[in-house]
Write an enzyme that holds these catalytic residues in place. Structure first.
Site, PDB file in Angstrom:
ATOM      1  N   SER A   1       0.759  -1.398  -0.295  1.00 22.66           N
ATOM      2  CA  SER A   1       0.084  -0.217  -0.016  1.00 22.66           C
ATOM      3  C   SER A   1       1.026   1.059   0.451  1.00 22.66           C
ATOM      4  O   SER A   1       1.926   0.833  -0.026  1.00 22.66           O
ATOM      5  CB  SER A   1      -0.893   0.459   1.100  1.00 22.66           C
ATOM      6  OG  SER A   1      -0.256  -0.264   2.446  1.00 22.66           O
TER       7      SER A   1
ATOM      8  N   GLU B   1       1.198   5.497   0.984  1.00 23.15           N
ATOM      9  CA  GLU B   1       0.541   6.889   1.740  1.00 23.15           C
ATOM     10  C   GLU B   1       0.423   7.483   1.168  1.00 23.15           C
ATOM     11  O   GLU B   1       1.517   8.450   1.037  1.00 23.15           O
ATOM     12  CB  GLU B   1       0.790   7.034   3.258  1.00 23.15           C
ATOM     13  CG  GLU B   1       0.411   7.805   4.018  1.00 23.15           C
ATOM     14  CD  GLU B   1       0.606   7.051   6.303  1.00 23.15           C
ATOM     15  OE1 GLU B   1       0.006   6.760   5.572  1.00 23.15           O
ATOM     16  OE2 GLU B   1       1.243   8.049   5.583  1.00 23.15           O
TER      17      GLU B   1
ATOM     18  N   ASP C   1      -2.845  13.676  16.608  1.00 24.90           N
ATOM     19  CA  ASP C   1      -2.520  15.516  17.825  1.00 24.90           C
ATOM     20  C   ASP C   1      -3.083  16.147  17.829  1.00 24.90           C
ATOM     21  O   ASP C   1      -3.957  16.020  16.780  1.00 24.90           O
ATOM     22  CB  ASP C   1      -0.874  15.836  16.511  1.00 24.90           C
ATOM     23  CG  ASP C   1       0.338  14.253  16.627  1.00 24.90           C
ATOM     24  OD1 ASP C   1       0.438  14.210  17.717  1.00 24.90           O
ATOM     25  OD2 ASP C   1       1.181  14.554  15.348  1.00 24.90           O
TER      26      ASP C   1
ATOM     27  N   PHE D   1      11.660  14.869  11.090  1.00 24.03           N
ATOM     28  CA  PHE D   1      10.439  13.987  10.516  1.00 24.03           C
ATOM     29  C   PHE D   1      11.094  12.552  11.820  1.00 24.03           C
ATOM     30  O   PHE D   1       9.978  12.562  12.717  1.00 24.03           O
ATOM     31  CB  PHE D   1       9.727  13.097   9.833  1.00 24.03           C
ATOM     32  CG  PHE D   1       9.056  14.326   8.562  1.00 24.03           C
ATOM     33  CD1 PHE D   1       8.228  14.829   8.446  1.00 24.03           C
ATOM     34  CD2 PHE D   1       8.878  13.713   7.041  1.00 24.03           C
ATOM     35  CE1 PHE D   1       8.022  15.620   7.842  1.00 24.03           C
ATOM     36  CE2 PHE D   1       8.309  14.004   6.407  1.00 24.03           C
ATOM     37  CZ  PHE D   1       7.703  14.873   6.381  1.00 24.03           C
TER      38      PHE D   1
ATOM     39  N   HIS E   1       3.878  -1.047   3.536  1.00 27.12           N
ATOM     40  CA  HIS E   1       3.521   0.307   3.337  1.00 27.12           C
ATOM     41  C   HIS E   1       4.010   1.236   2.985  1.00 27.12           C
ATOM     42  O   HIS E   1       4.616   1.687   3.817  1.00 27.12           O
ATOM     43  CB  HIS E   1       2.718   0.389   4.829  1.00 27.12           C
ATOM     44  CG  HIS E   1       1.675   1.953   4.427  1.00 27.12           C
ATOM     45  ND1 HIS E   1       0.509   2.037   3.957  1.00 27.12           N
ATOM     46  CD2 HIS E   1       1.700   3.387   5.000  1.00 27.12           C
ATOM     47  CE1 HIS E   1      -0.435   3.178   4.188  1.00 27.12           C
ATOM     48  NE2 HIS E   1       0.753   3.890   4.801  1.00 27.12           N
TER      49      HIS E   1
END
Length: 276
Positions: free
Chosen positions: A7, A9, A100, A207, A257
């Site tokens: 998959s 994102e 968040d 990140f 993913h």
């Protein structure tokens, strides 16, 4: 052996130009025939409409879409509205997260943890949705301990999650150890590793510091040594991440993913190198 799940994102674009670019990215990645595309959801639901729009585009093009849904700062009524909206669009797959709070906001809302969201989705919609949850091979940055983090993960599974996607990592052993510990607790769902292609070291470091994903020292130092030479960073990053994916799949991971950052190139190259 059960079929492996692959998959990709995306994050919802902010501009018409971004939407056009994402469409091209999606068309390129759709040729790889992934199981689904997921679309992120901003802090406190700040991208709700854009997430829905991106999901609609994916579904209209004939691919399966799995919108992210985060619950912190939300009410039961607002989550119920979103679930009804997704049901009416024929969406049957969700990524359920705590999420968040928007910066500056103090109102946690009616949900505190992702397991509460999973339980609420099941109570409201039964088995309409296939539910993915998050897993943290290197421990959630806000968890007090590895044991507490595993217990939190098991609560999400017990609440009704069908499968999990991990935070990205660069240490395969962290993933294999996490899966082993989860299995020892009786967790049987697939735990799919999240993969972050390396394209921009500065962005990756930012990140990683924010989400608790560790860049091993040797990798950090090597990436730093390339300075502003983006071509070398990308070439080296492709080698490292392809090797990681190969180890994961050989070791029994139930799929991959990819966190695409709305770019098709790096994920496609890794895919081709793996011979998928």
């Amino acid at each position: 052996m059960t079929e492996r799940t692959f998959s990709f994102e995306f994050f919802p674009p902010k501009t018409a130009e971004g939407a056009e670019k994402l469409r091209a990215t999606r068309e390129q990645l759709a040729q790889l025939d992934p199981r689904f595309f997921s679309v992120t959801f901003g802090a406190g639901g700040s991208t709700r409409d854009r997430t829905l729009e991106a999901v609609r585009d994916i579904q209209a093009a004939g691919s399966e879409a799995a919108p992210h849904l985060s619950c912190i700062g939300s009410t039961e009524a607002s989550i119920r509205d979103i679930l009804n909206e997704y049901k009416s669009q024929g969406i049957r797959h969700l990524v359920a997260l705590r999420g968040d709070l928007p910066s500056g906001s103090m109102d946690v809302g009616e949900f505190h943890y992702a397991n509460e969201l999973v339980a609420f989705i099941r109570k409201e919609t039964g088995d309409w949705f296939e539910i993915e949850v998050a897993a943290y091979p290197e421990v959630h940055p806000q968890a007090r301990s590895h044991t507490e983090d595993l217990a939190n993960f098991k609560r999400k599974v017990d609440a009704g999650a069908d499968s999990a996607i991990t935070q990205y990592f660069f240490n395969a052993d962290a993933y294999f150890n996490f899966v082993e510990d989860a299995r020892a607790l009786g967790v049987g769902i697939p735990i799919v590793p999240g993969i972050m292609p390396i394209g921009n070291y500065v962005q990756l470091a930012r990140f990683s510091d924010a989400c608790g994903a560790e860049i091993p020292r040797w990798l950090r130092k090597k990436l730093e040594s390339y300075g502003d030479d983006l071509a070398s960073i990308r070439a080296f990053g492709l080698d490292v991440v392809t090797d990681l994916c190969g180890r994961l799949l050989t070791g029994g991971a139930p799929g991959l993913h990819f966190y695409t950052m709305n770019q098709a190139g790096p994920s496609t190259t890794i895919w081709q190198r793996l011979g998928l």
